[in-house]
Scaffold this motif. Sequence first.
Motif, PDB file in Angstrom:
ATOM      1  N   HIS A 166      27.623 -12.250   9.934  1.00  0.00           N
ATOM      2  CA  HIS A 166      27.529 -13.712   9.893  1.00  0.00           C
ATOM      3  C   HIS A 166      28.439 -14.326  10.955  1.00  0.00           C
ATOM      4  CE1 HIS A 166      27.360 -17.794   8.437  1.00  0.00           C
ATOM      5  NE2 HIS A 166      28.606 -17.760   8.011  1.00  0.00           N
ATOM      6  N   ILE A 167      29.644 -13.845  11.056  1.00  0.00           N
ATOM      7  CA  ILE A 167      30.591 -14.380  12.033  1.00  0.00           C
ATOM      8  C   ILE A 167      30.100 -14.115  13.461  1.00  0.00           C
ATOM      9  CG2 ILE A 167      32.952 -14.208  12.938  1.00  0.00           C
ATOM     10  CD1 ILE A 167      33.802 -13.552   9.995  1.00  0.00           C
ATOM     11  N   VAL A 168      29.606 -12.915  13.718  1.00  0.00           N
ATOM     12  CA  VAL A 168      29.103 -12.564  15.055  1.00  0.00           C
ATOM     13  C   VAL A 168      27.924 -13.465  15.430  1.00  0.00           C
ATOM     14  CG1 VAL A 168      27.924 -10.762  16.403  1.00  0.00           C
ATOM     15  CG2 VAL A 168      29.941 -10.193  15.023  1.00  0.00           C
ATOM     16  N   THR A 169      26.974 -13.613  14.516  1.00  0.00           N
ATOM     17  CA  THR A 169      25.800 -14.443  14.761  1.00  0.00           C
ATOM     18  C   THR A 169      26.191 -15.896  14.954  1.00  0.00           C
ATOM     19  OG1 THR A 169      24.442 -12.943  13.454  1.00  0.00           O
ATOM     20  CG2 THR A 169      23.549 -15.151  13.828  1.00  0.00           C
ATOM     21  N   LEU A 170      27.096 -16.378  14.115  1.00  0.00           N
ATOM     22  CA  LEU A 170      27.566 -17.758  14.195  1.00  0.00           C
ATOM     23  C   LEU A 170      28.241 -18.024  15.531  1.00  0.00           C
ATOM     24  CD1 LEU A 170      27.789 -20.329  12.466  1.00  0.00           C
ATOM     25  CD2 LEU A 170      29.977 -19.473  11.647  1.00  0.00           C
ATOM     26  N   THR A 171      29.081 -17.103  15.969  1.00  0.00           N
ATOM     27  CA  THR A 171      29.772 -17.268  17.243  1.00  0.00           C
ATOM     28  C   THR A 171      28.756 -17.410  18.373  1.00  0.00           C
ATOM     29  OG1 THR A 171      31.574 -15.864  16.446  1.00  0.00           O
ATOM     30  CG2 THR A 171      31.479 -16.259  18.805  1.00  0.00           C
ATOM     31  N   ARG A 172      27.816 -16.495  18.422  1.00  0.00           N
ATOM     32  CA  ARG A 172      26.807 -16.502  19.487  1.00  0.00           C
ATOM     33  C   ARG A 172      26.025 -17.812  19.483  1.00  0.00           C
ATOM     34  NH1 ARG A 172      23.487 -12.639  17.828  1.00  0.00           N
ATOM     35  NH2 ARG A 172      25.070 -11.079  18.160  1.00  0.00           N
ATOM     36  N   SER A 173      25.552 -18.219  18.318  1.00  0.00           N
ATOM     37  CA  SER A 173      24.727 -19.427  18.259  1.00  0.00           C
ATOM     38  C   SER A 173      25.541 -20.675  18.589  1.00  0.00           C
ATOM     39  CB  SER A 173      24.051 -19.558  16.891  1.00  0.00           C
ATOM     40  OG  SER A 173      24.985 -19.789  15.876  1.00  0.00           O
ATOM     41  N   GLN A 174      26.794 -20.738  18.147  1.00  0.00           N
ATOM     42  CA  GLN A 174      27.610 -21.912  18.447  1.00  0.00           C
ATOM     43  C   GLN A 174      27.933 -22.000  19.932  1.00  0.00           C
ATOM     44  OE1 GLN A 174      31.008 -22.161  15.876  1.00  0.00           O
ATOM     45  NE2 GLN A 174      29.768 -22.602  14.097  1.00  0.00           N
ATOM     46  N   VAL A 175      28.249 -20.884  20.555  1.00  0.00           N
ATOM     47  CA  VAL A 175      28.524 -20.887  21.994  1.00  0.00           C
ATOM     48  C   VAL A 175      27.289 -21.376  22.744  1.00  0.00           C
ATOM     49  CG1 VAL A 175      28.927 -19.410  24.007  1.00  0.00           C
ATOM     50  CG2 VAL A 175      30.366 -19.158  21.981  1.00  0.00           C
ATOM     51  N   GLU A 176      26.126 -20.834  22.403  1.00  0.00           N
ATOM     52  CA  GLU A 176      24.890 -21.237  23.078  1.00  0.00           C
ATOM     53  C   GLU A 176      24.614 -22.724  22.906  1.00  0.00           C
ATOM     54  OE1 GLU A 176      21.892 -18.633  21.468  1.00  0.00           O
ATOM     55  OE2 GLU A 176      22.678 -16.881  22.556  1.00  0.00           O
ATOM     56  N   ARG A 177      24.763 -23.231  21.693  1.00  0.00           N
ATOM     57  CA  ARG A 177      24.499 -24.650  21.440  1.00  0.00           C
ATOM     58  C   ARG A 177      25.479 -25.539  22.176  1.00  0.00           C
ATOM     59  NH1 ARG A 177      24.203 -23.265  15.713  1.00  0.00           N
ATOM     60  NH2 ARG A 177      22.133 -22.423  15.440  1.00  0.00           N
TER      61      ARG A 177
END
Length: 185
Positions: A166-177
């Motif tokens: 969850h943390i890994v996915t969240l990090t990636r998506s937040q950086v992209e956004r």
Amino acid sequence: PIVIKDLSQRLGISVTPLREALRRLTAYGLVEHRNRRAHVAPLSHGELDDIYELRKLMEPQAVKRSLLNADDAWLRQLDHAYGSMVGASENGSVAFEVAHREFHRTLIERCPSPYLRRFVGNLLDASSRYRMLAIQHSDYSSQAHDQLYEAARRRHDDTERLVLEHIVTLTRSQVERLQSLGLIQ
């Protein structure tokens, strides 16, 4: 820049408590002082990476240790926190952010290390402004939280792995956004 007198009038409070609040926000890195004036601290890709790298190290461990000490009262807290989060799942809402943070805090609530709980709690707080900006411009997906909730409720060994994913996915998506919005480089 933060103009204390204007903010004081807008909020209807005196300057003294506002200055104290700004000192506390400075300690959390949310306000910085330049040229003798307070400014909202800029968003930083490096800070976001640092926060989530530390969360990846600490939060799964805190959850694992918490689950070892979970009881029926904790399960009721978890049910309540999850229900509140699902009920407040409107994108970008302050209510969702509060409920989301409470859900993650409940997951670590029974960790026997007060230091680990405090450090993870501070990291959750630090990631909040990035998360709020990112979720205002995205579709909220409850799948990761649904899986975390179910695994934690069953005190399943997968919970630690799910937190990390969850943390890994969240990090990636937040950086992209945040990059697509031009808020971080």
